[in-house]
Structure formats: structure tokens, C-alpha cells
Design a protein around this motif. Structure first.
Motif, PDB file in Angstrom:
ATOM      1  N   LEU A  71       0.813  -1.209   0.000  1.00 41.20           N
ATOM      2  CA  LEU A  71       0.000   0.000   0.000  1.00 41.20           C
ATOM      3  C   LEU A  71       0.850   1.265   0.000  1.00 41.20           C
ATOM      4  CD1 LEU A  71      -2.792  -1.021   2.555  1.00 41.20           C
ATOM      5  CD2 LEU A  71      -2.842  -1.144   0.060  1.00 41.20           C
ATOM      6  N   LYS A  72       2.112   1.153  -0.424  1.00 40.44           N
ATOM      7  CA  LYS A  72       2.999   2.315  -0.431  1.00 40.44           C
ATOM      8  C   LYS A  72       2.458   3.413  -1.346  1.00 40.44           C
ATOM      9  CE  LYS A  72       7.779   3.771  -1.150  1.00 40.44           C
ATOM     10  NZ  LYS A  72       7.403   4.941  -1.981  1.00 40.44           N
ATOM     11  N   ALA A  73       1.938   3.039  -2.520  1.00 42.16           N
ATOM     12  CA  ALA A  73       1.422   4.052  -3.445  1.00 42.16           C
ATOM     13  C   ALA A  73       0.231   4.787  -2.841  1.00 42.16           C
ATOM     14  CB  ALA A  73       1.031   3.389  -4.770  1.00 42.16           C
ATOM     15  N   LEU A  74      -0.602   4.074  -2.093  1.00 40.48           N
ATOM     16  CA  LEU A  74      -1.745   4.709  -1.446  1.00 40.48           C
ATOM     17  C   LEU A  74      -1.288   5.669  -0.359  1.00 40.48           C
ATOM     18  CD1 LEU A  74      -4.800   4.940  -1.181  1.00 40.48           C
ATOM     19  CD2 LEU A  74      -4.759   2.961   0.361  1.00 40.48           C
ATOM     20  N   PHE A  75      -0.282   5.267   0.408  1.00 39.69           N
ATOM     21  CA  PHE A  75       0.243   6.163   1.436  1.00 39.69           C
ATOM     22  C   PHE A  75       0.924   7.367   0.806  1.00 39.69           C
ATOM     23  CE2 PHE A  75       3.936   7.531   3.974  1.00 39.69           C
ATOM     24  CZ  PHE A  75       3.252   8.106   5.033  1.00 39.69           C
ATOM     25  N   ASP A  76       1.641   7.162  -0.309  1.00 45.95           N
ATOM     26  CA  ASP A  76       2.278   8.293  -0.996  1.00 45.95           C
ATOM     27  C   ASP A  76       1.234   9.301  -1.459  1.00 45.95           C
ATOM     28  OD1 ASP A  76       4.796   7.268  -0.620  1.00 45.95           O
ATOM     29  OD2 ASP A  76       4.910   6.294  -2.580  1.00 45.95           O
ATOM     30  N   PHE A  77       0.076   8.802  -1.893  1.00 47.04           N
ATOM     31  CA  PHE A  77      -1.015   9.699  -2.284  1.00 47.04           C
ATOM     32  C   PHE A  77      -1.475  10.525  -1.080  1.00 47.04           C
ATOM     33  CE2 PHE A  77      -5.616  10.350  -2.207  1.00 47.04           C
ATOM     34  CZ  PHE A  77      -5.787  11.155  -3.321  1.00 47.04           C
ATOM     35  N   VAL A  78      -1.606   9.863   0.070  1.00 46.44           N
ATOM     36  CA  VAL A  78      -2.014  10.574   1.290  1.00 46.44           C
ATOM     37  C   VAL A  78      -0.987  11.635   1.651  1.00 46.44           C
ATOM     38  CG1 VAL A  78      -2.440  10.330   3.765  1.00 46.44           C
ATOM     39  CG2 VAL A  78      -3.334   8.617   2.174  1.00 46.44           C
ATOM     40  N   ARG A  79       0.269  11.240   1.663  1.00 41.51           N
ATOM     41  CA  ARG A  79       1.330  12.171   2.066  1.00 41.51           C
ATOM     42  C   ARG A  79       1.436  13.345   1.105  1.00 41.51           C
ATOM     43  NH1 ARG A  79       7.097   9.508   2.542  1.00 41.51           N
ATOM     44  NH2 ARG A  79       6.562   9.116   0.352  1.00 41.51           N
ATOM     45  N   THR A  80       1.340  13.082  -0.200  1.00 40.60           N
ATOM     46  CA  THR A  80       1.418  14.156  -1.190  1.00 40.60           C
ATOM     47  C   THR A  80       0.221  15.091  -1.091  1.00 40.60           C
ATOM     48  OG1 THR A  80       2.621  12.702  -2.713  1.00 40.60           O
ATOM     49  CG2 THR A  80       1.591  14.665  -3.650  1.00 40.60           C
ATOM     50  N   SER A  81      -0.948  14.537  -0.841  1.00 39.71           N
ATOM     51  CA  SER A  81      -2.156  15.359  -0.754  1.00 39.71           C
ATOM     52  C   SER A  81      -2.156  16.259   0.464  1.00 39.71           C
ATOM     53  CB  SER A  81      -3.396  14.458  -0.721  1.00 39.71           C
ATOM     54  OG  SER A  81      -3.493  13.671  -1.897  1.00 39.71           O
TER      55      SER A  81
END
Length: 220
Positions: A71-81
């Protein structure tokens, strides 16, 4: 249901979510106060290869097309947002995840789900002093051990738990269920016990009415 106060700015990861306690999420999105990930559309874009061609970035739901539960890509989306382009990070953001149980249904392992929540907690709660709201489903008679593992772990780390359930006596047209509010005082390492309040509720067309047990207007 895991609950934290709703603040002005928020990040919402969801399949379909349009309103929350009178808050117009569409207007909030237009004002830049809300980032919304529509899971169903993202899944379709990923499966048909449209999302990556348009944005050039990995899909937040990339794990669906991979064998590993990453789920790294999902967390990266959270962090970037959490850091909108051209501005500072939001102050006191709220992350809403509805519904976390869906990730398990998509094949993600409980460890990966809990790791994702852990990293979100560090980014949102510890670093930005925000809150996380997570919806999960549970049942006392459930035989889904993986889901119960996630539910129990989330309850263990939550400050406030809202547990909604039907009436033990069965269907009633005037009382649709009850909600248990658990304030986790024990997390503060004090000798006090957790505070528990129980209310019953009735779902109406545009709102929900709450009242103490046995005090429904239909009964009185």
C-alpha cells in the motif's frame, strides 16, 4: 467506527461519500479544502490503463494489479495530498478512510493494512497534529479472523470509538439501532476506566435522531 473531530481541512479516501454532518464536501473540494480519491473510478482507470497514461504517476490503488500487498502508493497519495502544490501543509488535517474493510476484501493482508494506518497516523497525527477517521465493519459472530484482527488493533489504538449496531430485540420502526460511544481514557495511562455512553437512534430522511435508551418519542 473509529471517530475523530472533523476540522476545516481534510483528506478523504473513499469510494462514495458526499456529505458529513451538513458539510458540503463538493464545495470544500472546489475551495481546495478537500482531496477526494474515488476508489471505484480509480480501480476502473487502473484496470483499463487510463490513469497512468494521463497522469504519468502510479495509481494509489496500484496494489490491485500486483501480487504483493503493498500500500505504499496509497500512502504516498495521502502524504502528497497533505502538502498541496504551492502552499504549506494543511494545519490540523483529517484523514477519512471509508471503508478500510474493503482493502481486506481486495486481497490486502491485515499486516499491510495496519502498516498503512500506522504510517498515516505518524504523518497525520504526530507530524501535522491532525486526526484520522476510519470506518470498519465487525460482527460478534464473524468468522473472518483477518478482519477481526484489524478491528481489534484499531480499537486498541483509538482515542474514541463509535460502535453502531442493531437492537438486540430485533426490528423496530421507531428505533433503528443503538450506538456505543467509548472514550479511551485508559490510553492516557491513568487508573481511570474508559467512559462508555449508549444512545439509541432513528434514521430519518435527512438526519439522525439520538436519544437515551428507552426514551424514544414513540415510547413516551
Amino acid at each position: 467506527v473509529l471517530f475523530a473531530p472533523f476540522l476545516q481541512s481534510c483528506l478523504l479516501c473513499n469510494i462514495m461519500f458526499y456529505s458529513l454532518e451538513g458539510v458540503n464536501l463538493t464545495a470544500a473540494k472546489e475551495r481546495g479544502q478537500l482531496v477526494f480519491l474515488e476508489g471505484l473510478k480509480s480501480c476502473l482507470d487502473l484496470l483499463f490503463g487510463e490513469e497512468e497514461e494521463q497522469s504519468g504517476q502510479p495509481s494509489p490503488l496500484q496494489f490491485i494489479s500486483e501480487s504483493a500487498s503493498n500500500l505504499k502508493a496509497l500512502f504516498d497519495f495521502v502524504r502528497t495530498s497533505l502538502t498541496p502544490a504551492g502552499s504549506d501543509s494543511w494545519k490540523g488535517p483529517v484523514l477519512l478512510v471509508d471503508d478500510l474493510s474493503v482493502l481486506l476484501s481486495l486481497g490486502v493482508t491485515p499486516v499491510a493494512v495496519l502498516d498503512f494506518i500506522h504510517y498515516c497516523r505518524v504523518a497525520v497525527c504526530s507530524q501535522l497534529k491532525g486526526n484520522i477517521v476510519v470506518l470498519v465493519h465487525s460482527n460478534e459472530d464473524s468468522e473472518d479472523e483477518e478482519n477481526e484482527l484489524v478491528v481489534n488493533s484499531l480499537c486498541h489504538h483509538s482515542d474514541l470509538i463509535l460502535w453502531a449496531e442493531g437492537l438486540a430485540t430485533g426490528f423496530c420502526k421507531d428505533v433503528h439501532g443503538q450506538i456505543k460511544i467509548i472514550r479511551r481514557v485508559s490510553l492516557e495511562l491513568t487508573a481511570e476506566q474508559d467512559h462508555v455512553q449508549i444512545y439509541q437512534y432513528k434514521i430519518q430522511d435527512k438526519n439522525v435522531t439520538f436519544f437515551a435508551r428507552g426514551l424514544s418519542a414513540a415510547v413516551l
